[in-house]
Design a protein around this motif. Structure first.
Motif, PDB file in Angstrom:
ATOM      1  N   THR A  11       3.887  -6.392  -9.180  1.00 15.00           N
ATOM      2  CA  THR A  11       3.617  -6.659  -7.770  1.00 15.00           C
ATOM      3  C   THR A  11       2.127  -6.916  -7.638  1.00 15.00           C
ATOM      4  O   THR A  11       1.313  -6.185  -8.208  1.00 15.00           O
ATOM      5  CB  THR A  11       4.027  -5.449  -6.898  1.00 15.00           C
ATOM      6  OG1 THR A  11       5.452  -5.281  -7.037  1.00 15.00           O
ATOM      7  CG2 THR A  11       3.682  -5.655  -5.439  1.00 15.00           C
ATOM      8  N   HIS A  12       1.795  -8.012  -6.949  1.00 16.81           N
ATOM      9  CA  HIS A  12       0.361  -8.299  -6.789  1.00 16.81           C
ATOM     10  C   HIS A  12       0.075  -9.003  -5.473  1.00 16.81           C
ATOM     11  O   HIS A  12       0.850  -9.841  -5.020  1.00 16.81           O
ATOM     12  CB  HIS A  12      -0.151  -9.156  -7.947  1.00 16.81           C
ATOM     13  CG  HIS A  12      -1.648  -9.225  -7.981  1.00 16.81           C
ATOM     14  ND1 HIS A  12      -2.414  -8.169  -8.422  1.00 16.81           N
ATOM     15  CD2 HIS A  12      -2.505 -10.190  -7.580  1.00 16.81           C
ATOM     16  CE1 HIS A  12      -3.693  -8.492  -8.302  1.00 16.81           C
ATOM     17  NE2 HIS A  12      -3.775  -9.708  -7.793  1.00 16.81           N
ATOM     18  N   TYR A  14      -3.398 -10.807  -3.373  1.00 13.23           N
ATOM     19  CA  TYR A  14      -4.823 -11.137  -3.373  1.00 13.23           C
ATOM     20  C   TYR A  14      -5.431 -10.672  -2.053  1.00 13.23           C
ATOM     21  O   TYR A  14      -4.785 -10.781  -1.001  1.00 13.23           O
ATOM     22  CB  TYR A  14      -5.034 -12.648  -3.495  1.00 13.23           C
ATOM     23  CG  TYR A  14      -4.739 -13.208  -4.866  1.00 13.23           C
ATOM     24  CD1 TYR A  14      -5.562 -12.912  -5.954  1.00 13.23           C
ATOM     25  CD2 TYR A  14      -3.651 -14.045  -5.074  1.00 13.23           C
ATOM     26  CE1 TYR A  14      -5.293 -13.437  -7.215  1.00 13.23           C
ATOM     27  CE2 TYR A  14      -3.381 -14.582  -6.328  1.00 13.23           C
ATOM     28  CZ  TYR A  14      -4.209 -14.268  -7.398  1.00 13.23           C
ATOM     29  OH  TYR A  14      -3.949 -14.789  -8.634  1.00 13.23           O
ATOM     30  N   ALA A  15      -6.663 -10.174  -2.132  1.00 10.98           N
ATOM     31  CA  ALA A  15      -7.376  -9.837  -0.904  1.00 10.98           C
ATOM     32  C   ALA A  15      -7.955 -11.126  -0.337  1.00 10.98           C
ATOM     33  O   ALA A  15      -8.661 -11.849  -1.033  1.00 10.98           O
ATOM     34  CB  ALA A  15      -8.485  -8.847  -1.225  1.00 10.98           C
ATOM     35  N   PRO A  20      -4.315  -8.965   2.961  1.00  7.29           N
ATOM     36  CA  PRO A  20      -3.703  -9.147   1.643  1.00  7.29           C
ATOM     37  C   PRO A  20      -2.657 -10.263   1.632  1.00  7.29           C
ATOM     38  O   PRO A  20      -1.891 -10.397   2.594  1.00  7.29           O
ATOM     39  CB  PRO A  20      -3.046  -7.792   1.352  1.00  7.29           C
ATOM     40  CG  PRO A  20      -3.079  -7.008   2.600  1.00  7.29           C
ATOM     41  CD  PRO A  20      -3.966  -7.695   3.598  1.00  7.29           C
ATOM     42  N   PRO A  22       0.445 -11.292  -0.387  1.00  4.94           N
ATOM     43  CA  PRO A  22       1.368 -10.877  -1.464  1.00  4.94           C
ATOM     44  C   PRO A  22       1.800 -12.093  -2.274  1.00  4.94           C
ATOM     45  O   PRO A  22       2.231 -13.098  -1.706  1.00  4.94           O
ATOM     46  CB  PRO A  22       2.568 -10.279  -0.716  1.00  4.94           C
ATOM     47  CG  PRO A  22       2.136 -10.143   0.707  1.00  4.94           C
ATOM     48  CD  PRO A  22       1.062 -11.149   0.940  1.00  4.94           C
ATOM     49  N   LYS A  59      -5.391  -7.862 -13.727  1.00  6.09           N
ATOM     50  CA  LYS A  59      -4.396  -6.792 -13.741  1.00  6.09           C
ATOM     51  C   LYS A  59      -3.595  -6.807 -12.454  1.00  6.09           C
ATOM     52  O   LYS A  59      -4.146  -7.071 -11.386  1.00  6.09           O
ATOM     53  CB  LYS A  59      -5.095  -5.438 -13.872  1.00  6.09           C
ATOM     54  CG  LYS A  59      -5.492  -5.122 -15.300  1.00  6.09           C
ATOM     55  CD  LYS A  59      -6.116  -3.747 -15.401  1.00  6.09           C
ATOM     56  CE  LYS A  59      -7.158  -3.757 -16.503  1.00  6.09           C
ATOM     57  NZ  LYS A  59      -8.149  -2.716 -16.357  1.00  6.09           N
ATOM     58  N   PRO A  60      -2.299  -6.514 -12.529  1.00  5.01           N
ATOM     59  CA  PRO A  60      -1.490  -6.482 -11.306  1.00  5.01           C
ATOM     60  C   PRO A  60      -1.759  -5.203 -10.522  1.00  5.01           C
ATOM     61  O   PRO A  60      -2.212  -4.205 -11.084  1.00  5.01           O
ATOM     62  CB  PRO A  60      -0.056  -6.484 -11.841  1.00  5.01           C
ATOM     63  CG  PRO A  60      -0.144  -5.837 -13.191  1.00  5.01           C
ATOM     64  CD  PRO A  60      -1.516  -6.174 -13.726  1.00  5.01           C
ATOM     65  N   ASP A  61      -1.479  -5.260  -9.208  1.00  9.24           N
ATOM     66  CA  ASP A  61      -1.602  -4.053  -8.393  1.00  9.24           C
ATOM     67  C   ASP A  61      -0.649  -2.973  -8.897  1.00  9.24           C
ATOM     68  O   ASP A  61      -0.990  -1.805  -8.966  1.00  9.24           O
ATOM     69  CB  ASP A  61      -1.243  -4.354  -6.923  1.00  9.24           C
ATOM     70  CG  ASP A  61      -2.256  -5.269  -6.275  1.00  9.24           C
ATOM     71  OD1 ASP A  61      -3.388  -5.354  -6.795  1.00  9.24           O
ATOM     72  OD2 ASP A  61      -1.912  -5.915  -5.254  1.00  9.24           O
ATOM     73  N   ARG A  62       0.561  -3.414  -9.200  1.00  8.69           N
ATOM     74  CA  ARG A  62       1.581  -2.490  -9.692  1.00  8.69           C
ATOM     75  C   ARG A  62       2.366  -3.139 -10.809  1.00  8.69           C
ATOM     76  O   ARG A  62       2.491  -4.370 -10.854  1.00  8.69           O
ATOM     77  CB  ARG A  62       2.533  -2.074  -8.556  1.00  8.69           C
ATOM     78  CG  ARG A  62       2.283  -0.637  -8.089  1.00  8.69           C
ATOM     79  CD  ARG A  62       3.218  -0.259  -6.954  1.00  8.69           C
ATOM     80  NE  ARG A  62       2.932  -1.060  -5.769  1.00  8.69           N
ATOM     81  CZ  ARG A  62       3.849  -1.454  -4.886  1.00  8.69           C
ATOM     82  NH1 ARG A  62       5.125  -1.169  -5.078  1.00  8.69           N
ATOM     83  NH2 ARG A  62       3.511  -2.156  -3.822  1.00  8.69           N
TER      84      ARG A  62
END
Ligand code: ADP
Ligand code: MG
Length: 275
Positions: A11-12, A14-15, A20, A22, A59-62
């Protein structure tokens, strides 16, 4: 076959200035060792993000990307990449461009061995005799061939191709498809191909993964019979049927078509048709 590359619950977001964005949503997908998997999906759905994650560039968020079961946390020379824009250095010869990655990440090869490998790769893609030319002296297709050689110089176990043939005319693109099959016969890489050309996906890959619109999840997976292939394989009824299924799945992914109307391949058909 075990999966060389595993994407587990990726799950990722971008800010961005408006909050955010998704991009990937609990994405689970594997790439078998020695396999060649094409990812297709709506523009902006997160395909290039996926390649950067596999390459360890972000790196992914999760979730986790694994290579041989071990988490990927940084870039490595065992992963080669090629993009739509070949970005060759104009002041270097083609041979020196192909050798460039070895100057950035050292190799066990001696200078002579490295040069032999570069020349062999250039020969494989049909660029024998162009070693000493500058990039500007080559056509777009030839530059892309050189960039494939550069991506393979470290003998990577994974080759990631992000829309590598997207900027080429149809004839040149088909030539490069055949070059890809020739390379694959000689070089033992596991392939990840991003493309928006469905014909390219079924010609080159042995699995096509359709991603949904952003945030991407896996929408559909199609397994294809193993190669080698000839261009005529794209004009068979089986190929037409496969393209139809993929086209429909992308329309579903874009929310333009209801899922229930989806055409499907007859059972077992992945093992027939293209040879
Ligand atoms: P694709 O390759 O499928 O077209 P990308 O992975 O390049 O999609 O991008 C997915 C979405 O994320 C797009 O909407 C894109 O504009 C956005 N995006 C990509 N990179 C960044 C970034 N570094 N910062 C913010 N947004 C990004
Ligand atoms: Mg992209």
């Amino acid at each position: 076959m075990t999966d060389l590359i595993e994407l587990k619950g990726i799950t990722h977001a971008y800010a961005t200035e408006s909050g955010p964005l998704p991009v990937l949503d609990a994405l689970d997908v594997g790439v078998p060792e020695g396999g060649f998997v094409a990812f297709v999906g709506p523009s902006g759905c997160g395909k290039s993000t996926l390649t950067r994650l596999i390459a360890g560039l972000m790196k992914p968020d999760r979730g986790e990307v694994r290579l041989h079961g071990a988490p990927v946390t940084s870039p490595r020379s065992t992963v080669g990449m090629a993009f739509q824009n070949p970005v060759l250095l104009e002041w270097r010869s083609i041979l020196k461009n192909v050798l460039l990655p070895l100057e950035i990440v050292p190799t066990k090869l001696s200078r002579l061995q490295a040069e032999d490998r570069a020349r062999r790769l250039l020969h494989l893609v049909g660029l024998e005799g162009f070693e000493d030319k500058r990039p500007s002296e080559l056509s777009g297709g030839m530059r892309q061939r050189a960039s494939l050689c550069r991506a393979l110089i470290h003998n990577p176990e994974v080759l990631i191709l992000d829309e590598p043939f997207g900027a080429l005319d149809a004839f040149t693109r088909e030539d490069l498809w055949q070059t890809m099959h020739a390379l694959r016969a000689e070089e033992p890489f596991t392939g990840v191909l991003i493309t928006h050309d469905l014909r390219e996906s079924i010609y080159l890959a042995d699995r096509v993964v359709v991603l949904s619109a952003r945030p991407a999840t896996v929408q559909h997976i199609m397994d294809l019979p193993p190669g080698p292939r000839v261009l005529d394989d794209l004009y068979t009824p089986e190929a037409a049927e496969r393209l139809n299924v993929l086209r429909h799945q992308i329309e579903v992914a874009q929310g333009r078509e209801p899922a229930e109307a989806a055409p499907s391949l007859p059972p077992g058909s992945a093992a027939q048709g293209m040879h």
